[in-house]
Design a protein around this motif. Structure first.
Motif, mmCIF file in Angstrom:
data_model
loop_
_atom_site.group_PDB
_atom_site.id
_atom_site.type_symbol
_atom_site.label_atom_id
_atom_site.label_comp_id
_atom_site.label_asym_id
_atom_site.label_seq_id
_atom_site.Cartn_x
_atom_site.Cartn_y
_atom_site.Cartn_z
ATOM 1 N N GLY A 1 0.880 -1.142 0.137
ATOM 2 C CA GLY A 1 0.171 0.131 0.208
ATOM 3 C C GLY A 1 0.811 1.012 -0.157
ATOM 4 N N LYS A 2 2.364 0.866 0.197
ATOM 5 C CA LYS A 2 3.229 2.131 -0.164
ATOM 6 C C LYS A 2 2.489 3.475 -1.102
ATOM 7 C CE LYS A 2 6.973 0.412 -0.662
ATOM 8 N NZ LYS A 2 6.193 -1.175 -1.185
ATOM 9 N N THR A 3 2.521 2.515 -1.937
ATOM 10 C CA THR A 3 2.236 3.494 -3.623
ATOM 11 C C THR A 3 1.675 4.428 -3.493
ATOM 12 O OG1 THR A 3 4.007 2.354 -4.918
ATOM 13 C CG2 THR A 3 2.705 3.848 -6.579
ATOM 14 N N THR A 4 -0.048 3.690 -3.022
ATOM 15 C CA THR A 4 -0.823 4.323 -3.190
ATOM 16 C C THR A 4 -0.944 5.384 -2.241
ATOM 17 O OG1 THR A 4 -2.384 2.166 -3.471
ATOM 18 C CG2 THR A 4 -3.751 3.570 -2.372
ATOM 19 N N LEU A 5 -0.854 4.872 -0.936
ATOM 20 C CA LEU A 5 -0.512 5.615 0.364
ATOM 21 C C LEU A 5 0.618 7.426 0.024
ATOM 22 C CD1 LEU A 5 -0.815 7.191 3.409
ATOM 23 C CD2 LEU A 5 0.813 5.768 3.502
ATOM 24 N N LEU A 6 1.260 7.474 -0.894
ATOM 25 C CA LEU A 6 2.123 8.394 -1.734
ATOM 26 C C LEU A 6 1.392 9.337 -2.433
ATOM 27 C CD1 LEU A 6 5.574 6.865 -1.858
ATOM 28 C CD2 LEU A 6 4.342 8.588 0.170
ATOM 29 N N LYS A 7 0.322 8.036 -3.689
ATOM 30 C CA LYS A 7 -0.042 8.633 -4.015
ATOM 31 C C LYS A 7 -1.197 9.730 -3.540
ATOM 32 C CE LYS A 7 0.157 6.126 -8.590
ATOM 33 N NZ LYS A 7 -0.248 4.909 -9.237
ATOM 34 N N ILE A 8 -1.781 9.550 -2.596
ATOM 35 C CA ILE A 8 -2.832 9.975 -1.879
ATOM 36 C C ILE A 8 -1.904 11.791 -1.379
ATOM 37 C CG2 ILE A 8 -4.385 10.195 0.036
ATOM 38 C CD1 ILE A 8 -4.923 7.315 -0.200
ATOM 39 N N ILE A 9 -1.693 11.527 -0.718
ATOM 40 C CA ILE A 9 -0.495 12.229 -0.390
ATOM 41 C C ILE A 9 -0.087 13.501 -1.206
ATOM 42 C CG2 ILE A 9 2.341 13.212 0.712
ATOM 43 C CD1 ILE A 9 2.296 10.561 2.423
ATOM 44 N N SER A 10 -0.189 13.010 -2.218
ATOM 45 C CA SER A 10 0.753 13.837 -3.124
ATOM 46 C C SER A 10 -0.532 14.771 -4.873
ATOM 47 C CB SER A 10 1.558 13.275 -3.824
ATOM 48 O OG SER A 10 2.398 12.580 -3.678
ATOM 49 N N GLY A 11 -1.410 14.769 -3.704
ATOM 50 C CA GLY A 11 -2.899 14.594 -4.424
ATOM 51 C C GLY A 11 -3.011 13.766 -5.586
ATOM 52 N N GLY B 1 7.392 17.729 -4.059
ATOM 53 C CA GLY B 1 8.337 17.313 -5.375
ATOM 54 C C GLY B 1 8.054 15.561 -5.711
ATOM 55 N N THR B 2 7.577 15.157 -6.297
ATOM 56 C CA THR B 2 7.433 14.060 -6.216
ATOM 57 C C THR B 2 8.580 12.401 -7.072
ATOM 58 O OG1 THR B 2 5.121 13.766 -7.957
ATOM 59 C CG2 THR B 2 4.940 14.307 -6.160
ATOM 60 N N LEU B 3 8.292 11.758 -7.032
ATOM 61 C CA LEU B 3 8.980 10.511 -7.916
ATOM 62 C C LEU B 3 8.435 9.244 -7.391
ATOM 63 C CD1 LEU B 3 10.820 9.365 -9.655
ATOM 64 C CD2 LEU B 3 12.968 9.278 -8.636
ATOM 65 N N ILE B 4 6.651 9.343 -8.114
ATOM 66 C CA ILE B 4 6.345 7.948 -7.916
ATOM 67 C C ILE B 4 7.014 7.210 -9.660
ATOM 68 C CG2 ILE B 4 4.054 6.688 -7.150
ATOM 69 C CD1 ILE B 4 3.561 9.675 -5.423
ATOM 70 N N GLU B 5 6.781 6.095 -8.414
ATOM 71 C CA GLU B 5 6.906 4.514 -9.796
ATOM 72 C C GLU B 5 8.482 5.584 -10.936
ATOM 73 O OE1 GLU B 5 2.771 4.499 -11.184
ATOM 74 O OE2 GLU B 5 2.890 2.919 -9.796
ATOM 75 N N LEU C 1 8.649 19.868 1.155
ATOM 76 C CA LEU C 1 8.521 18.421 0.571
ATOM 77 C C LEU C 1 8.807 16.957 -0.260
ATOM 78 C CD1 LEU C 1 6.983 15.949 2.584
ATOM 79 C CD2 LEU C 1 5.098 15.930 1.885
ATOM 80 N N VAL C 2 9.672 15.884 -0.349
ATOM 81 C CA VAL C 2 9.771 15.202 -0.940
ATOM 82 C C VAL C 2 9.230 13.428 -1.210
ATOM 83 C CG1 VAL C 2 11.815 13.899 -3.244
ATOM 84 C CG2 VAL C 2 12.079 16.962 -2.296
ATOM 85 N N VAL C 3 8.560 13.300 -2.086
ATOM 86 C CA VAL C 3 8.110 11.615 -1.801
ATOM 87 C C VAL C 3 8.798 10.917 -3.120
ATOM 88 C CG1 VAL C 3 6.185 10.455 -2.099
ATOM 89 C CG2 VAL C 3 5.954 12.790 -1.193
ATOM 90 N N LEU C 4 9.758 10.464 -1.960
ATOM 91 C CA LEU C 4 10.096 9.306 -3.673
ATOM 92 C C LEU C 4 9.758 8.304 -3.152
ATOM 93 C CD1 LEU C 4 13.536 10.897 -2.400
ATOM 94 C CD2 LEU C 4 11.912 11.342 -4.486
ATOM 95 N N ASN D 1 17.604 21.230 3.950
ATOM 96 C CA ASN D 1 16.234 20.944 5.268
ATOM 97 C C ASN D 1 15.364 20.467 4.496
ATOM 98 O OD1 ASN D 1 15.394 21.153 7.917
ATOM 99 N ND2 ASN D 1 14.301 23.267 7.929
ATOM 100 N N ILE D 2 15.196 19.582 3.296
ATOM 101 C CA ILE D 2 13.882 19.329 2.708
ATOM 102 C C ILE D 2 13.350 17.589 3.531
ATOM 103 C CG2 ILE D 2 13.193 18.350 0.798
ATOM 104 C CD1 ILE D 2 15.634 20.001 -1.178
ATOM 105 N N THR D 3 12.316 17.959 3.803
ATOM 106 C CA THR D 3 11.711 17.115 3.859
ATOM 107 C C THR D 3 11.422 15.627 3.505
ATOM 108 O OG1 THR D 3 10.235 18.114 5.460
ATOM 109 C CG2 THR D 3 9.312 15.773 5.492
ATOM 110 N N PHE D 4 11.526 14.606 3.666
ATOM 111 C CA PHE D 4 11.667 13.462 2.973
ATOM 112 C C PHE D 4 10.640 12.273 2.779
ATOM 113 C CE2 PHE D 4 15.470 15.169 0.758
ATOM 114 C CZ PHE D 4 15.632 15.285 -0.161
ATOM 115 N N ILE D 5 10.234 11.578 2.082
ATOM 116 C CA ILE D 5 9.340 10.067 2.017
ATOM 117 C C ILE D 5 9.381 9.793 1.560
ATOM 118 C CG2 ILE D 5 6.823 9.931 2.913
ATOM 119 C CD1 ILE D 5 5.587 12.383 3.464
ATOM 120 N N ILE D 6 10.586 8.203 2.252
ATOM 121 C CA ILE D 6 11.522 7.654 0.663
ATOM 122 C C ILE D 6 10.448 6.242 1.086
ATOM 123 C CG2 ILE D 6 12.897 6.341 0.078
ATOM 124 C CD1 ILE D 6 14.612 8.932 0.950
ATOM 125 N N SER D 7 9.766 5.600 0.029
ATOM 126 C CA SER D 7 8.827 4.238 0.658
ATOM 127 C C SER D 7 10.087 3.370 0.301
ATOM 128 C CB SER D 7 8.230 4.418 -0.545
ATOM 129 O OG SER D 7 8.566 3.768 -2.053
#
Length: 304
Positions: A42-52, A79-83, A152-155, A182-188
Motif C-alpha cells: 500500500g506504499k505507492t497508493t498512500l504516497l499518491k494520496i499524500i501527493s494529491g 516534489g514527487t517521484l512515484i513509480e 517536501l519530496v516524496v520518493l 532542510n528538505i523533508t523526505f518521505i521515502i518508500s
C-alpha cells in the motif's frame, strides 16, 4: 505547526479491496521518513494520496498546517517521484528539466544547471535519457522532483533495481539535500537495511495498515543486542535490577524485560533475582537484525 504532514485514518478502496486502511502517520519538518513495506503493501497508493494524485475513500490529511480543501493550494510545495520518472526519452536531462521548469512557471535560467550539479548529472551533456543507466534515470527523477524548490519530496522506491554504487549515489544526494536545504523526505522502500542508513523516522506498513511508527533510535534499540529476561514478577525484578546498578532496561510485557547493559552478567542477574524470591523463567542474549525485526512484525518471510 507540530507536523508538516499528518494523516488521519486514510483509507483507499478499490472495489472490495482496501489498498490503504485506516493509516495515520506523522511527519515533522526535516525528517527523512522511511515508509517500509513489501511490494503490494500500500506504499505507492498512500504516497499518491499524500501527493494529491489520488483521492482517499475515507479519512483526510493535513499538509503544512492546512486541512480540508485548503491543503490542495499548497501542493506545489511537494516534489514527487512515484513509480518511474515521467521523462522524454529522446531528450537530454537538461531538456527534460527545462520542460519541467516551463510547466512549473520557473523562469530562472540558473535552476537547470544547479539541479544537474545537485544530482550529479552535470556531465551528462546532450546524452539522451533513453541511454541513461537506471541510476542516472533515478537521479534525473529526483532533479525533476526538486523543480520549484519543494519543502517536501516524496520518493517511491528510489533505489529499487540499482547497483550498490547507484544506491550510494542516491543516498548521498538525499542526505545532502536534507542537511543543506532542510528538505523533508518521505521515502518508500521494501529494503529495510538500506533505509536504516538514512531515515530518521520509520513507518511500517503491511497489507494496507500502518503497524508501527518509530524513530531511528527506537528501531535500533529494538534491534540491538540485549538480555531478554522472563520472570513471574517484573515489578520486583526491576527493583532488583536497579539495586544492581542496571538502569537501561525496558519492560516489554507482564513477564518480559529487555536489558541493554551488563550483557555478560546474565548469571549474576539470575542469582540476585533468586536471592530476592523472584523466579527466572528464562534469560538469554538476543541480537535481532533489522530485517528479522521487520519480518517478525509483519509475520512473514519474504516479499510479496
Amino acid at each position: 505547526m507540530e507536523y508538516l504532514l499528518s494523516t488521519n485514518c486514510l483509507t483507499k478502496q478499490y472495489g472490495k479491496h482496501n489498498a490503504v486502511e485506516q493509516v495515520s502517520l506523522h511527519i515533522r519538518q526535516g525528517d527523512i521518513y522511511g515508509l517500509i513495506g513489501r511490494n503490494g503493501a500500500g506504499k505507492t497508493t498512500l504516497l499518491k494520496i499524500i501527493s494529491g494524485l489520488a483521492a482517499p475513500t475515507n479519512g483526510d490529511f493535513s499538509l503544512f498546517g492546512y486541512e480540508g480543501k485548503e491543503k490542495y493550494q499548497v501542493m506545489h510545495r511537494i516534489g514527487t517521484l512515484i513509480e518511474e520518472p515521467g521523462v522524454y526519452p529522446n531528450h537530454s536531462a537538461e531538456e527534460n528539466l527545462k520542460l519541467k521548469c516551463i510547466a512549473m512557471g520557473v523562469r530562472n535560467k540558473e535552476v537547470v544547471p544547479q539541479l544537474l550539479k545537485t544530482v550529479g548529472l552535470h556531465d551528462a551533456g546532450k546524452k539522451r535519457v533513453k541511454n541513461f543507466s537506471l541510476g542516472m534515470k533515478q537521479r534525473l527523477g529526483i532533479a525533476l522532483a526538486l523543480v520549484g524548490e519543494p519543502d517536501l519530496v516524496v520518493l517511491d522506491e528510489p533505489i529499487n533495481g540499482l547497483d550498490p554504487q547507484g544506491i550510494v549515489e542516491i543516498r548521498e544526494t538525499i542526505e545532502r539535500l536534507n542537511k543543506e536545504r532542510n528538505i523533508t523526505f518521505i521515502i518508500s522502500s521494501h529494503i529495510l537495511e538500506e533505509l536504516s542508513k538514512i531515515a530518521t523516522n520509520y513507518g511500517i506498513i503491511h497489507n494496507g495498515r500502518l503497524l508501527e511508527e518509530l524513530t531511528r533510535e527506537e528501531l535500533l534499540q529494538k534491534c540491538s543486542e540485549h538480555i531478554e529476561l522472563k520472570t513471574d514478577d517484573t515489578a520486583k525484578a526491576c527493583t532488583v535490577l536497579e539495586a544492581m546498578g542496571i538502569h537501561k532496561y525496558k519492560v516489554v510485557d507482564k513477564d518480559t524485560i529487555q536489558i541493554f547493559e551488563h550483557l555478560s552478567d546474565g548469571g549474576e542477574i539470575a542469582i540476585k533475582l533468586a536471592e530476592n524470591s523472584v523466579k527466572t523463567l528464562g534469560i538469554s542474549v538476543k541480537n535481532e537484525a533489522l530485517e528479522d525485526y521487520y519480518l517478525n512484525l509483519t509475520g512473514g518471510d519474504g516479499n510479496d
